[in-house]
Design a protein around this motif. Structure first.
Motif, mmCIF file in Angstrom:
data_model
loop_
_atom_site.group_PDB
_atom_site.id
_atom_site.type_symbol
_atom_site.label_atom_id
_atom_site.label_comp_id
_atom_site.label_asym_id
_atom_site.label_seq_id
_atom_site.Cartn_x
_atom_site.Cartn_y
_atom_site.Cartn_z
ATOM 1 N N THR A 1 0.961 -1.207 0.130
ATOM 2 C CA THR A 1 -0.110 -0.001 0.050
ATOM 3 C C THR A 1 0.733 1.283 0.071
ATOM 4 N N LEU A 2 2.161 1.009 0.062
ATOM 5 C CA LEU A 2 2.849 2.122 0.484
ATOM 6 C C LEU A 2 3.135 3.295 -0.572
ATOM 7 N N ILE A 3 3.279 2.987 -1.707
ATOM 8 C CA ILE A 3 3.644 3.767 -3.150
ATOM 9 C C ILE A 3 2.111 4.560 -3.305
ATOM 10 N N PRO A 4 1.053 3.854 -3.323
ATOM 11 C CA PRO A 4 -0.128 4.693 -3.430
ATOM 12 C C PRO A 4 -0.516 5.614 -2.376
ATOM 13 N N LEU A 5 -0.318 5.052 -1.141
ATOM 14 C CA LEU A 5 -0.420 5.882 0.230
ATOM 15 C C LEU A 5 0.407 7.195 -0.031
ATOM 16 N N PHE A 6 1.559 6.877 -0.286
ATOM 17 C CA PHE A 6 2.536 8.237 -0.703
ATOM 18 C C PHE A 6 1.973 9.213 -1.686
ATOM 19 N N SER A 7 1.407 8.438 -2.905
ATOM 20 C CA SER A 7 0.948 9.456 -3.733
ATOM 21 C C SER A 7 -0.414 10.135 -3.176
ATOM 22 N N MET A 8 -1.324 9.334 -2.539
ATOM 23 C CA MET A 8 -2.551 10.029 -2.068
ATOM 24 C C MET A 8 -2.297 11.151 -1.195
ATOM 25 N N TYR A 9 -1.169 10.741 -0.305
ATOM 26 C CA TYR A 9 -0.732 11.638 0.966
ATOM 27 C C TYR A 9 -0.069 13.068 0.063
ATOM 28 N N ASN A 10 0.440 12.679 -0.851
ATOM 29 C CA ASN A 10 1.174 13.895 -1.399
ATOM 30 C C ASN A 10 0.084 14.818 -2.047
ATOM 31 N N GLN A 11 -0.704 14.127 -2.733
ATOM 32 C CA GLN A 11 -2.019 15.102 -3.369
ATOM 33 C C GLN A 11 -2.614 15.866 -2.328
ATOM 34 N N ALA A 12 -2.910 15.186 -1.460
ATOM 35 C CA ALA A 12 -3.734 15.896 -0.202
ATOM 36 C C ALA A 12 -2.864 16.640 0.704
ATOM 37 N N GLY A 13 -1.639 16.866 0.349
ATOM 38 C CA GLY A 13 -0.779 17.749 1.038
ATOM 39 C C GLY A 13 -0.425 17.135 2.661
ATOM 40 N N LEU A 14 -0.425 15.983 2.609
ATOM 41 C CA LEU A 14 -0.341 15.387 3.890
ATOM 42 C C LEU A 14 1.172 14.699 4.279
ATOM 43 N N ILE A 15 2.005 14.759 2.982
ATOM 44 C CA ILE A 15 3.271 14.713 3.307
ATOM 45 C C ILE A 15 3.953 15.312 4.051
ATOM 46 N N ASP A 16 4.899 14.843 5.032
ATOM 47 C CA ASP A 16 5.500 15.960 6.049
ATOM 48 C C ASP A 16 4.485 16.322 7.016
ATOM 49 N N ARG A 17 3.401 15.559 7.503
ATOM 50 C CA ARG A 17 2.455 16.050 8.401
ATOM 51 C C ARG A 17 2.267 14.760 9.225
ATOM 52 N N HIS A 18 2.193 15.206 10.481
ATOM 53 C CA HIS A 18 1.888 13.787 11.399
ATOM 54 C C HIS A 18 0.581 13.270 11.276
ATOM 55 N N LEU A 19 -0.353 13.862 10.572
ATOM 56 C CA LEU A 19 -1.590 13.526 10.297
ATOM 57 C C LEU A 19 -1.560 12.101 9.463
ATOM 58 N N SER A 20 -0.572 12.085 8.698
ATOM 59 C CA SER A 20 -0.498 11.190 7.351
ATOM 60 C C SER A 20 -0.022 9.717 8.294
ATOM 61 N N LEU A 21 0.627 9.888 9.273
ATOM 62 C CA LEU A 21 1.194 8.833 10.000
ATOM 63 C C LEU A 21 -0.040 8.561 10.947
ATOM 64 N N ILE A 22 -0.748 9.325 11.658
ATOM 65 C CA ILE A 22 -2.031 9.189 12.463
ATOM 66 C C ILE A 22 -2.955 8.250 11.650
ATOM 67 N N ILE A 23 -3.313 8.662 10.458
ATOM 68 C CA ILE A 23 -4.421 7.912 9.856
ATOM 69 C C ILE A 23 -3.927 6.541 9.576
ATOM 70 N N SER A 24 -2.747 6.681 9.030
ATOM 71 C CA SER A 24 -2.145 5.269 8.661
ATOM 72 C C SER A 24 -2.053 4.454 9.731
ATOM 73 N N TYR A 25 -1.800 4.731 10.908
ATOM 74 C CA TYR A 25 -1.706 4.153 12.121
ATOM 75 C C TYR A 25 -3.234 3.510 12.524
ATOM 76 N N ILE A 26 -4.017 4.303 12.546
ATOM 77 C CA ILE A 26 -5.408 4.068 12.948
ATOM 78 C C ILE A 26 -6.074 2.833 12.101
ATOM 79 N N ALA A 27 -5.909 3.150 10.539
ATOM 80 C CA ALA A 27 -6.306 2.190 9.864
ATOM 81 C C ALA A 27 -5.697 0.825 9.889
ATOM 82 N N PHE A 28 -4.263 0.807 10.102
ATOM 83 C CA PHE A 28 -3.750 -0.628 9.864
ATOM 84 C C PHE A 28 -3.967 -1.352 11.540
ATOM 85 N N ASN A 29 -3.942 -0.496 12.525
ATOM 86 C CA ASN A 29 -4.159 -1.252 13.778
ATOM 87 C C ASN A 29 -5.865 -1.508 14.003
#
Lengths: 298, 293
Positions: free
Chosen positions: A143-171
């Motif tokens: 899922t890593l490459i699509p997530l990177f690209s999605m977060y990139n488009q949503a302006g979430l790269i380099d934001r803690h929110l990208s981590l928080i969202i991913s952790y919630i979903a995968f846990n």
């Protein structure tokens, strides 16, 4: 049965010798088992103890004393040094922020879903549960490459929110799995009584059910926290600004820069693992229980 | 009661947030991975549709197959090590004093971050000052190997920390399963004259077989997507000798920025994981259900 009587009879005939011989053999076997268990335990914690030792040494001591030697003159200043120089405090705070917010959100969302799946009646509930459970089989890397690209488009790269969202979903899957058994076991009568008293579902969930799940929530929280605290690949991929990195990746970077100072490396690593070790010291039963519950249920 | 407990609005409000999240973060990405794999794409510029080209390249990519072989070897090692964990769990579960303490100590590595574990073992394996080689030198071994930079042993060297990391986890699972076996059953066998080994082999093992099978799936899937330690300790090196599928994918994506090809690798990883799960489940399916009676 026959042989049991036989043993009893033999015992009656020659009580002393038989018993002694068996006892000695038993004891030797027992000692061997113990020895193996202790060796295994030593193997499991030894590298960590060694890490602690070299976190208190200078490079001179690391390189010129035998590796098992105790630090002659413990250099606690190694810890102070890396805490101040290595931005460890910043990484530490980032880890706390990301870990805590992701854990809280996972517990709330996970509880809501589990409640709806186990206690409420609707078509498709088993399908939805299946979606959550199958997600456990999916490798994060796919899922890593699509997530990177999605977060990139949503302006979430380099934001803690990208981590928080991913952790919630995968846990989420593992969280639901642990909660599931507990929710299934809640007695129906509670809800019936509440409904008769005119209680709404929301009120029932937040005022009655959620408080009843406190103990299993604690277990789930600890498991989530350990996973989030130690997570590596998402931080390494989504966060590039140093100030935003969490402890795992921040420590890795810091070590990359100071590859030669073994004492500093040891101290940095000790700081990064200490919170989990201390938590384990106090909560080991819950952690063990949570890992067991989260790993296997068919 | 029924009306209250099947209120559609409440259900939607409770389920949708989490469901949307895993759809967006887990399910949509795996579909996208397959889709990206049909393109030439560097992650920034425009995507160019090239059909199955990436997948064709993948099939002929020797480096990829090397990494797949390494992943497969890790899966084999990990599965074999389960036997060792089972033995330890059996010993622990046989009314040994302090079993709980041992179990808790064994679990400690599992709690540490992969960075800590990797750095720790880098120091253990350090060619001149590492604890391993210092020990070997003091035992009289003249030229101990450079564990992580020797391409013929690096994979085995990497496997030790993995074994170390997960030991407590599997022992914990087996221990719990073994403790679930009713004491009366073992007592009965003992009265019938079975010795400890016979009891372990003929009674305990069959009863925890289901759990054992599940852990095989866990170990294989875990090995196929293994990444952290290898990425940090060796970066797949030397010369690809410790590269696994996930680390190969990661390097292609985030070092070379060939997102199209990396997506194809990622999709393949997904398919292999799912197929492996399916095959192991089929192979290990029980024909008759074992009852504790």
């Amino acid at each position: 049965m026959v042989s049991a009587e036989g043993t009893v009879q033999q015992g009656r005939l020659r009580p002393q010798q038989e018993g002694d011989k068996k006892n000695i053999l038993d004891r030797i076997g027992y000692l061997c088992l113990y020895l193996i268990l202790i060796l295994a335990a030593a193997f499991q914690i030894f590298p960590l103890v060694w890490l602690f030792f070299f976190s208190l040494k200078s490079n001179h001591e690391v390189f010129h004393l035998p590796p098992l030697a105790l630090p002659t003159n413990p250099r606690w200043e190694n810890y102070v040094k890396v805490w101040n120089v290595g931005k460890i405090d910043v990484y530490f705070m980032n880890s706390v922020i990301v870990t805590v917010s992701a854990t809280v959100a996972t517990l709330i969302l996970g509880s809501l879903v589990t409640y709806a799946i186990t206690r409420m009646r609707w078509r498709g509930s088993s399908f939805v549960l299946g979606l959550f459970m199958v997600a456990m089989m999916i490798p994060v890397h796919s899922t890593l490459i699509p997530l990177f690209s999605m977060y990139n488009q949503a302006g979430l790269i380099d934001r803690h929110l990208s981590l928080i969202i991913s952790y919630i979903a995968f846990n989420m899957p593992v969280t639901i799995m642990i909660l599931l058994g507990f929710y299934y076991a809640l007695p129906r009568e509670i809800e019936e009584a509440a409904v008769i008293d005119g209680c709404s579902v929301n009120r029932m969930f937040f005022r009655i059910i959620l408080p009843m799940t406190t103990s299993v929530l604690m277990t789930t929280a600890i498991i989530n926290m350990i996973y989030n605290w130690n997570e590596f690949i998402f931080v390494n991929t989504f966060i590039s600004t140093n100030e935003l990195k969490t402890l795992t990746v921040g420590v890795q970077n810091f070590i990359g820069q100071y590859m030669t100072d073994w004492g500093a490396i040891g101290a940095t690593l000790m700081i990064s693992v200490l919170p989990v070790l201390v938590a384990y010291l106090f909560l080991s039963d819950r952690i063990v229980e949570g890992i067991a519950a989260g790993s296997i249920k068919g | 009661m029924d009306r209250v407990m099947s209120n559609k609005w409440v259900i939607a409000a409770y389920v949708l947030p989490a469901l949307l999240l895993i759809l967006v973060v887990v399910y949509i990405p795996i579909i996208l991975t397959g889709y990206f794999g049909l393109h030439e794409w560097n992650g920034i510029g425009a995507m160019k549709f090239i059909g199955l080209e990436q997948y064709k390249t993948l099939i002929q990519d020797g480096k990829f197959w090397d990494s797949a072989l390494h992943s497969f070897l890790l899966a084999v090692f990990s599965t074999l090590s389960l036997i060792l964990y089972m033995i330890v769990a059996m010993v622990l579960a046989s009314r040994i004093k302090g079993a709980n303490t041992f179990r808790k100590i064994y679990l400690i590595p599992m709690l540490l971050s992969s960075v800590a574990i990797a750095q720790l073992w880098l120091k253990v394996y350090h060619p001149t000052n590492g604890i391993l080689n210092s020990l070997l030198v003091s035992l009289g071994v003249p030229n101990p190997p450079a564990w992580l930079s020797d391409s013929s042993i690096v994979l085995y060297a990497i496997f030790i920390p993995i074994l170390w990391q997960y030991a407590g986890f599997y022992i914990l699972i087996y221990y719990a399963a073994l403790k679930n076996i009713p004491e009366t059953l073992i007592e009965a066998a003992r009265i019938d004259g079975a010795n400890a080994l016979q009891i372990a082999w003929k009674i305990k093992l069959p009863l925890v077989m289901e759990v054992f099978k599940v852990t095989i799936v866990l170990a294989v899937i875990g090995s196929l997507k293994y990444f952290d330690l290898i990425y940090i300790m060796t970066g797949g090196g030397p010369n690809g000798a410790s590269e696994v599928m996930a680390s190969y994918m990661y390097r292609i994506a985030f070092n070379i920025y060939d997102f199209g090809y990396a997506s194809a690798v990622g999709f393949f990883l997904l398919v292999i994981s799912l197929v492996a799960t399916f095959i192991i489940r089929k192979l290990t399916a029980t024909k008759e259900k074992i009852e504790y009676a």
